[in-house]
Write an enzyme that holds these catalytic residues in place. Structure first.
Site, mmCIF file in Angstrom:
data_model
loop_
_atom_site.group_PDB
_atom_site.id
_atom_site.type_symbol
_atom_site.label_atom_id
_atom_site.label_comp_id
_atom_site.label_asym_id
_atom_site.label_seq_id
_atom_site.Cartn_x
_atom_site.Cartn_y
_atom_site.Cartn_z
ATOM 1 C CG HIS A 427 -2.026 -1.045 1.100
ATOM 2 N ND1 HIS A 427 -1.960 -2.246 1.773
ATOM 3 C CD2 HIS A 427 -3.181 -1.067 0.389
ATOM 4 C CE1 HIS A 427 -3.041 -2.958 1.496
ATOM 5 N NE2 HIS A 427 -3.791 -2.276 0.649
ATOM 6 C CB SER A 429 3.044 6.683 -4.062
ATOM 7 O OG SER A 429 4.385 6.327 -4.346
ATOM 8 C CB THR A 430 4.234 1.909 -6.664
ATOM 9 O OG1 THR A 430 5.457 2.603 -6.395
ATOM 10 C CG2 THR A 430 4.358 1.169 -7.984
ATOM 11 C CG ASP A 468 -4.939 2.076 -0.380
ATOM 12 O OD1 ASP A 468 -5.828 1.979 0.485
ATOM 13 O OD2 ASP A 468 -4.750 1.200 -1.255
#
EC number: 3.1.4.-
Length: 715
Positions: A427, A429-430, A468
């Site tokens: 979880h 940024s990718t 997220d």
């Protein structure tokens, strides 16, 4: 026959209706006279089927018995005449009197049950003709000979032979309660005794026949009592919901969907016996049932909060059941309704002269290639995939010009948003950038692209990138079980999703970062609502609610009206869910990478649960989890149903070929690798590393036509 709804009549009169309750277990009477009257009407109607009594069958049995007794006695009267034991005038009097009452009885039943004549005194009409018929049978035996035709030869035909079948067959055909049944038949029995004792017949024979008649009456009364007691209890049970409503008859607030559905189904059940009738006019009952069921289907397809899943009814592995219970069952939240009308999107796929130009060749594949390699983009952008993909989508769809968003504003917002993502294995940024890429593909490679509006794309981009943000790397269940301050703040309800949404909008409050600032007020409210809904839709506790609702809509109508903003909103939430778990539908190389990352994050949570003495969540124990089993179950029970349901609405060949077919292939590959025993991995014999320090899992088997699958999990 009219279907009686006593609650509607009472509400119209402004009266109250007490809950039906037995006055006494022996009398079997309701305290409330209206309910008592209603029950008696139900017993002598086709509605009785709803409480387990086939009144029509009882009525047919009674009529056949009545005709049989009439024919039997008429045959005896005629026979006695031809044998010289009776005069013609005696035979005609006896036969005509009995036949007349039989004919009247048949006409009354025809009027009430075939022509459906309505009368509050129907029961008393039936009882009257029954009583008269029985009395004629008794009086024709000796009274006619002694009093009317005293000069005829000695003759009599035993009337008890006709009374017994009538006593047996009249239950629930003539009589609605056992008290009336006992009273009327006892009077008939006393009449039989008195008439025969006053005549010159054999007293001993009369007494024997009387006691035999009373004995049969007692036995049948007991049977009647038992059956009526059961019917009254069923009547009370079936009216429980109705009584609850009538207790609140002064509450004029809108009724819940569940109440309306219950009433529609109840009315349809009452109409079913009538709809089975052959008369053409009863087609109105079928029309009403159709309308009721259509209303129910429409409610189920267009409402929230009434959907749930019974895992006991699903053919699931026990561990998968536990996982679904822990992950997918939770509180419900109603949707936000809005109907703001905005312009239809018109885009030109060009890039502005920003730093994105050097990545143009790569970024233009977003929305066209399902297996877009976000890991490669992450590497060449120095771990800034979110900001790059976000800026690209804003420019690609001309959201900056449509909504007057300056480059520095959305650049600053996207940068800050990416920095608030934590360096979790999965979880991060990718993952958010990957989810946005998947969302754009599912949108553009389907008919949905022709209907989605600019403001909806804007909301989707923000929601996918922020869904997220600030994720701590643990599940809602962990936060709740550990009494984390975040769970306390959000009351154990969609804890992470609430936090992600709040954080996203908190970042917009900073200077030069409010990307919604220049939107018209009503549109800004709508876009915020859409962002919140899509982020909250990623809560797995809402999984069955969302999927169930869309499936119900597809049952109601094979196609979804995408011109409706509300319908598009539902599809957007399903696309969000599909994108969030989309790694399972990627090619095996990408799917394996994502699987290794999500498993490691799960195992890290399991380690914390062990350390804190908390129950270890399913598939979070690095020492026991069978990765292949967890992934095959996840695809089978969660991901594949999402994509199949979504594509039933969008009917996209690209989604079928690129996503669903790949999901099925990945699922079969994992299933072929499921270990016979619950162990985490097959370790090389010479390896002596502990699982806590480093776990290398080599899954023995071949992933489709690809290479051997190896997942390396580092702690």
């Amino acid at each position: 026959m009219k279907v009686i709804d006593i609650s509607s009549a009472v509400r119209q009169k402004g009266q109250t209706l007490e809950e039906p309750a037995l006055r006494s277990k022996y009398s079997l009477q309701f305290n409330n006279t209206k309910q008592e009257k209603y029950f008696r009407q139900v017993i002598l109607s086709d509605i009785a089927t709803t409480i387990g009594l086939d009144h029509r069958e009882s009525m047919i049995t009674y009529i056949v018995t009545l005709i049989f007794v009439c024919l039997l006695y008429n045959s005896a009267y005629i026979s006695s005449y031809f044998e010289g034991k009776s005069y013609l005038r005696t035979m005609l009097f006896q036969a005509l009197s009995l036949s007349s009452v039989t004919l009247v009885t048949a006409i009354i039943h025809y009027l009430f049950f075939i022509k459906e004549i309505k009368s509050d005194k129907k029961s008393w009409y039936l009882i009257s003709v029954y009583f008269v018929f029985s009395e004629i049978v008794i009086f024709n035996n000796v009274f006619v000979k002694d009093e009317v035709f005293a000069d005829q030869p000695e003759y009599g035909f035993a009337c008890v032979l006709g009374l017994l079948p009538l006593i047996y067959s009249s239950k629930f055909a003539v009589f609605s309660t056992f008290l009336i049944y006992v009273t009327i038949n006892f009077i008939i029995s006393i009449t039989f005794l008195a008439v025969n004792l006053l005549s010159d017949t054999n007293i001993q024979k009369t007494l024997i026949e009387f006691f035999f008649l009373i004995s049969i009456l007692a036995i049948e009364s007991r049977t009647f009592y038992t059956k009526e007691y059961q019917l009254r209890n069923k009547f009370i049970t079936m009216n429980a919901a109705l009584n609850q409503e009538t207790h609140l008859n002064h509450d004029f607030s809108p009724k819940t969907d569940a109440e309306q559905i219950s009433r529609a189904v109840k009315e349809s059940i009452q109409l079913l016996p009538l709809a089975k009738r052959k008369e053409s006019k009863n087609s109105i009952y079928l029309d009403k049932i159709f309308d009721n069921l259509s209303k129910v289907i429409n409610m189920l397809g267009n409402r929230n909060s009434i959907y749930s899943v019974d895992l006991e009814d699903k053919n699931l592995d026990d561990d998968d059941k536990i996982f679904l219970e822990q992950t997918c069952l939770g509180p419900r939240r109603s949707q936000v309704q809005a109907s703001t009308k905005c312009m239809v999107r018109k885009t030109i796929e060009v890039l502005k002269n920003y730093d994105l130009q050097e990545l143009a060749g790569i970024l233009k594949r977003i929305g066209k290639e399902w297996n877009f390699d976000i890991f490669f983009l992450k590497d060449i952008t120095k771990t800034k995939p979110l900001a790059i993909v976000g800026a690209f989508c804003i420019q690609k769809f001309h959201l900056d010009t449509s909504f007057c968003i300056h480059f520095t504003v959305y650049q600053s917002f996207l940068t800050d948003l990416e920095e608030n993502y934590k360096p979790n294995p999965y979880h991060n940024s990718t993952h958010s950038a990957e989810v946005l890429c998947s969302y754009i593909f599912l949108m553009q490679q389907s008919v949905f692209n022709n209907f989605i509006q600019d403001y909806e794309i804007f909301a989707s981009v923000v929601a996918m990138l922020g869904h997220d943000v600030a994720h701590p790397g643990v599940t809602n269940r962990f936060l709740i079980n550990s009494k984390n301050s975040m769970a306390i703040t959000y009351n154990d309800s969609s804890v992470l999703e609430m936090m992600h949404s709040a954080t996203t909008f908190q970042l917009m409050q900073k200077d030069n970062q409010d990307i919604l600032a220049n939107l018209p007020k009503d549109m800004g409210v709508l876009v915020r609502a859409l962002i919140i809904e899509m982020i909250l839709a990623t809560d797995m506790a809402k999984h069955f609610d969302l999927i169930g609702k869309l499936k119900a809509k597809m049952i109601n109508s094979p196609s979804i009206n995408l011109t409706s903003a509300d319908q598009r909103n539902e599809i957007m939430k399903i696309i969000t869910k599909a994108s969030d778990v989309g790694h399972a539908a990627k090619c095996q190389e990408l799917h394996q990478k994502w699987t290794s990352l999500v498993c490691e994050e799960f195992f890290m949570q399991g380690d914390m649960e062990k350390a804190q003495g908390l129950p270890i969540s399913m598939y979070c124990d690095r020492e026991k989890t069978d990765i292949a089993k967890s992934q095959s179950g996840f695809i089978k029970n969660i991901v594949l149903p999402i994509y199949e349901t979504l594509n039933q609405c969008l009917n996209s060949s690209e989604i079928k070929e690129k996503c669903i077919d790949q999901l099925e292939q990945n699922m079969k590959s994992w299933e072929s690798l499921v270990l016979p025993k619950r162990v985490h991995s097959l370790m090389e014999p010479e390896e002596n590393h502990t699982l806590k320090s480093r776990t290398e899992t080599t899954i023995v088997g071949r992933m489709g036509n690809s290479s051997w699958a190896t997942i390396v999990l580092n702690n």
